[in-house]
Design a protein around this motif. Structure first.
Motif, mmCIF file in Angstrom:
data_model
loop_
_atom_site.group_PDB
_atom_site.id
_atom_site.type_symbol
_atom_site.label_atom_id
_atom_site.label_comp_id
_atom_site.label_asym_id
_atom_site.label_seq_id
_atom_site.Cartn_x
_atom_site.Cartn_y
_atom_site.Cartn_z
ATOM 1 N N UNK A 241 44.198 6.817 68.302
ATOM 2 C CA UNK A 241 44.940 7.762 69.119
ATOM 3 C C UNK A 241 46.118 7.051 69.753
ATOM 4 N N UNK A 242 47.263 7.660 69.631
ATOM 5 C CA UNK A 242 48.451 7.182 70.317
ATOM 6 C C UNK A 242 49.097 8.388 70.950
ATOM 7 N N UNK A 243 49.745 8.219 72.080
ATOM 8 C CA UNK A 243 50.142 9.398 72.824
ATOM 9 C C UNK A 243 51.525 9.237 73.430
ATOM 10 N N UNK A 244 52.374 10.210 73.164
ATOM 11 C CA UNK A 244 53.658 10.344 73.845
ATOM 12 C C UNK A 244 54.106 11.779 73.660
ATOM 13 N N UNK A 245 53.407 12.733 74.274
ATOM 14 C CA UNK A 245 53.586 14.137 73.951
ATOM 15 C C UNK A 245 54.966 14.688 74.255
ATOM 16 N N UNK A 246 55.732 14.032 75.097
ATOM 17 C CA UNK A 246 57.066 14.555 75.396
ATOM 18 C C UNK A 246 58.154 13.902 74.542
ATOM 19 N N UNK A 247 57.736 13.195 73.503
ATOM 20 C CA UNK A 247 58.669 12.371 72.751
ATOM 21 C C UNK A 247 59.146 13.025 71.461
ATOM 22 N N UNK A 248 58.881 14.372 71.291
ATOM 23 C CA UNK A 248 59.313 15.009 70.054
ATOM 24 C C UNK A 248 60.838 15.004 69.974
ATOM 25 N N UNK A 249 61.326 14.779 68.762
ATOM 26 C CA UNK A 249 62.776 14.719 68.556
ATOM 27 C C UNK A 249 63.288 16.100 68.185
ATOM 28 N N UNK A 250 64.283 16.571 68.889
ATOM 29 C CA UNK A 250 64.876 17.870 68.606
ATOM 30 C C UNK A 250 66.208 17.687 67.898
ATOM 31 N N UNK A 251 66.459 18.537 66.936
ATOM 32 C CA UNK A 251 67.780 18.636 66.327
ATOM 33 C C UNK A 251 68.015 20.100 66.024
ATOM 34 N N UNK A 252 69.216 20.427 65.610
ATOM 35 C CA UNK A 252 69.545 21.820 65.363
ATOM 36 C C UNK A 252 68.717 22.349 64.200
ATOM 37 N N UNK A 253 67.799 23.244 64.483
ATOM 38 C CA UNK A 253 66.996 23.849 63.425
ATOM 39 C C UNK A 253 65.641 23.221 63.220
ATOM 40 N N UNK B 63 57.578 16.582 65.339
ATOM 41 C CA UNK B 63 56.324 16.456 66.081
ATOM 42 C C UNK B 63 55.624 15.146 65.790
ATOM 43 N N UNK B 64 55.779 14.643 64.574
ATOM 44 C CA UNK B 64 55.199 13.355 64.202
ATOM 45 C C UNK B 64 56.116 12.703 63.189
ATOM 46 N N UNK B 65 56.370 11.401 63.348
ATOM 47 C CA UNK B 65 57.313 10.692 62.496
ATOM 48 C C UNK B 65 58.605 10.465 63.240
ATOM 49 N N UNK B 66 59.384 9.496 62.777
ATOM 50 C CA UNK B 66 60.653 9.151 63.419
ATOM 51 C C UNK B 66 60.435 8.870 64.905
ATOM 52 N N UNK B 67 59.385 8.092 65.188
ATOM 53 C CA UNK B 67 59.054 7.626 66.544
ATOM 54 C C UNK B 67 58.505 8.717 67.461
ATOM 55 N N UNK B 68 58.268 9.909 66.919
ATOM 56 C CA UNK B 68 57.595 10.934 67.708
ATOM 57 C C UNK B 68 56.106 10.837 67.423
ATOM 58 N N UNK B 69 55.307 10.586 68.457
ATOM 59 C CA UNK B 69 53.882 10.326 68.267
ATOM 60 C C UNK B 69 53.088 11.264 69.167
ATOM 61 N N UNK B 70 52.000 11.767 68.663
ATOM 62 C CA UNK B 70 51.120 12.597 69.455
ATOM 63 C C UNK B 70 49.692 12.111 69.264
ATOM 64 N N UNK B 71 48.731 12.747 69.918
ATOM 65 C CA UNK B 71 47.334 12.373 69.735
ATOM 66 C C UNK B 71 46.909 12.613 68.298
ATOM 67 N N UNK B 72 46.187 11.657 67.716
ATOM 68 C CA UNK B 72 45.760 11.757 66.325
ATOM 69 C C UNK B 72 44.262 11.488 66.271
ATOM 70 N N UNK B 73 43.538 12.320 65.545
ATOM 71 C CA UNK B 73 42.115 12.055 65.391
ATOM 72 C C UNK B 73 41.636 12.574 64.048
ATOM 73 N N UNK B 74 40.578 11.943 63.539
ATOM 74 C CA UNK B 74 39.933 12.377 62.307
ATOM 75 C C UNK B 74 38.703 13.179 62.698
ATOM 76 N N UNK B 75 38.521 14.325 62.076
ATOM 77 C CA UNK B 75 37.357 15.150 62.386
ATOM 78 C C UNK B 75 36.364 15.180 61.230
ATOM 79 N N UNK B 76 36.589 14.363 60.201
ATOM 80 C CA UNK B 76 35.716 14.368 59.032
ATOM 81 C C UNK B 76 34.992 13.030 58.928
ATOM 82 N N UNK B 77 33.704 13.078 58.633
ATOM 83 C CA UNK B 77 32.941 11.856 58.454
ATOM 84 C C UNK B 77 33.401 11.112 57.204
ATOM 85 N N UNK B 78 33.347 9.793 57.268
ATOM 86 C CA UNK B 78 33.639 8.914 56.135
ATOM 87 C C UNK B 78 35.109 8.907 55.734
#
Length: 487
Positions: A2-14, A18-33
């Motif tokens: 888990x890494x967190x920076x919820x206000x870090x989303x990058x906005x551009x026209x259009x 939400x994730x990628x290009x240094x925009x990071x949010x909470x990440x978790x796996x919900x599947x076993x194995x």
């Protein structure tokens, strides 16, 4: 992880990253194995074992809901590093929304060793476009590998919210878009005729008077589906029946004589869809004979390589077959327009996986459109009992219904402009079991919105189950005809 920076989303026209290009949010796996790896460039690799479920990685906006009301959809840029296709589902959830558990979801099959974009429109559920969803309070996004038969991986490179209309407005300023006109204008398919197992099996035989009526009504063109595969020998040299070839030539000649542009294709090649490798050489030989037969024909004759690749003819196999087919056609037709569509029944979602040659002169891409499917195919006998439950579905042109159509056509046009390839709506229509007023409204809206985007159209079809013409009464269904023609 888990890494967190919820206000870090990058906005551009259009779009909003939400994730990628240094925009990071909470990440978790919900599947076993399942396993997840973080690459130096910030992408995530999800690897899962064989499963009958939906192993996923989830991106949570748990500190506060995401307000995505200004956007139409979510997109995930993904890469399949394996040697087999992987079906990927993108889902977004707002538990407070009505509808299917407060979710919107869509899927696409990513070919082996290929990149792709999985896209889910807000308010849609695997093609159904009227599912309530409040995009102002998105809680989570999931990227899922659907029921992998063996260990599979997908690399998630970026997640973003998009406004199709805002992105497209930028693209419409391009020289390519400004130079476009609707390819083939407003046309009609001569369906259930030469693509039936035998002409007459599925309806009337085409007569000269029908072509007169089409031309006199004001149509610009006809698309002629042809089932060559049942009229050719099954062993080498795969000779096409000369009598059938003459019949196709008659249709082409008579239409051209009436100043109608004509498109012929290979349609309903069931053996090829089921076993592409086994029918590879036969398909090439059929096109060699078709190309020879129409050498020297006027430019107003256009070839479409294959209708609706699907089943085992997936995107990867179709691209390879297309690579082998185009040079055979070009040998006798170096400047003729050739139309090609993507896999998965010529769906808009599959356009991204269509691989075209670097020299794209005289190439046009095509897609088919029958959304919402529960409306356009209600009561269709070939779909079994399920379609009976759809009977009574209407299309009244509500703001939500109109927005869904516009968003779909915008996606097709966006692909066209980004790839600088003209695009054509080769099939659209609503089956006769729908009420006529709904059919008229849906048909007019789709036709006019396509033409506004400089996308040519061909209604499915002339005189059978979707027909704009009534062969028993020998007259047009005038309101439907006028809807297609924009009268």
């Amino acid at each position: 992880m888990a890494a967190q920076s919820p206000d870090n989303e990058k906005d551009s026209d259009g779009e909003k990253i939400l994730f990628g290009e240094n925009a990071i949010t909470n990440i978790k796996i919900t599947s076993q194995n399942a396993q997840i790896e973080r690459a130096p460039n910030g992408s995530l690799k999800l690897t899962v074992p064989p499963s009958n479920g939906y192993p996923d990685v989830q991106f949570d906006a748990t500190s506060k809901p995401l307000d995505l009301e200004a956007f139409d959809a979510l997109e995930a840029d993904v890469f399949n590093p394996g040697d087999q296709p992987v079906k990927v589902v993108l889902s977004t959830r707002n538990p407070g929304s009505q509808g299917r558990d407060g979710s919107s979801a869509a899927a696409a099959t990513v070919p082996a060793n290929s990149s792709g974009v999985i896209r889910v429109a807000f308010g849609s559920w695997h093609g159904q476009t009227d599912v309530p969803f409040d995009s102002a309070k998105v809680q989570s996004v999931s990227v899922m590998i659907e029921k992998p038969a063996r260990e599979s991986s997908i690399v998630i490179q970026r997640l973003r919210a998009v406004s199709e209309s805002r992105l497209l407005e930028q693209l419409k300023t391009s020289a390519f878009f400004r130079s476009q006109t609707p390819f083939f204008g407003r046309g009609v398919n001569i369906g259930n005729t030469l693509e039936a197992p035998r002409e007459g099996d599925w309806g009337p035989r085409l007569e000269a008077k029908h072509l007169d009526q089409i031309q006199q009504a004001g149509f610009d063109s006809i698309r002629v589906p042809v089932r060559w595969s049942t009229h050719a020998s099954k062993t080498t040299p795969y000779r096409i029946d000369p009598q059938f070839m003459q019949r196709v030539q008659w249709v082409v000649d008579e239409a051209l004589r009436r100043d109608l542009k004509v498109m012929i294709n290979i349609h309903h090649y069931e053996g090829l869809y089921a076993n592409p490798e086994q029918h590879h050489e036969r398909f090439l030989e059929l096109w060699r004979q078709i190309a020879d037969a129409f050498a020297g024909a006027p430019d107003e004759l256009v070839f479409e390589v294959l209708n609706e690749p699907h089943e085992n003819l997936d995107a990867g196999k179709w691209n390879r077959l297309l690579t082998d087919t185009l040079p055979i056609i070009r040998e006798k037709h170096p400047t003729r327009t050739i139309v090609v569509g993507p896999a998965n029944f010529n769906s808009i979602d599959a356009l991204q996986f269509l691989k075209l040659p670097e020299d794209r002169a005289n190439l046009v891409a095509t897609f088919h459109y029958y959304s919402p499917f529960q409306f356009t195919h209600q009561g269709a006998s070939w779909l079994g009992e399920e379609s009976k439950r759809w009977k009574g579905t209407t299309w009244t042109g509500t703001p939500e219904q109109q927005k869904a159509v516009r968003n779909d056509l915008d996606r097709a046009l966006r692909w066209s402009v980004e790839n600088e390839v003209p695009i054509y709506l080769g099939e659209f229509g609503a089956y006769q079991e729908a009420d006529m007023e709904s059919r008229n409204q849906w048909t007019r809206f789709v036709a006019d919105e396509a033409i506004k985007r400089r996308i040519g159209i061909a209604y499915w079809e002339f005189y059978s189950g979707f027909g704009v013409y009534d062969p028993e009464q020998d007259e047009w269904r005038e309101s439907l005809r006028d809807a297609i023609l924009g009268n």
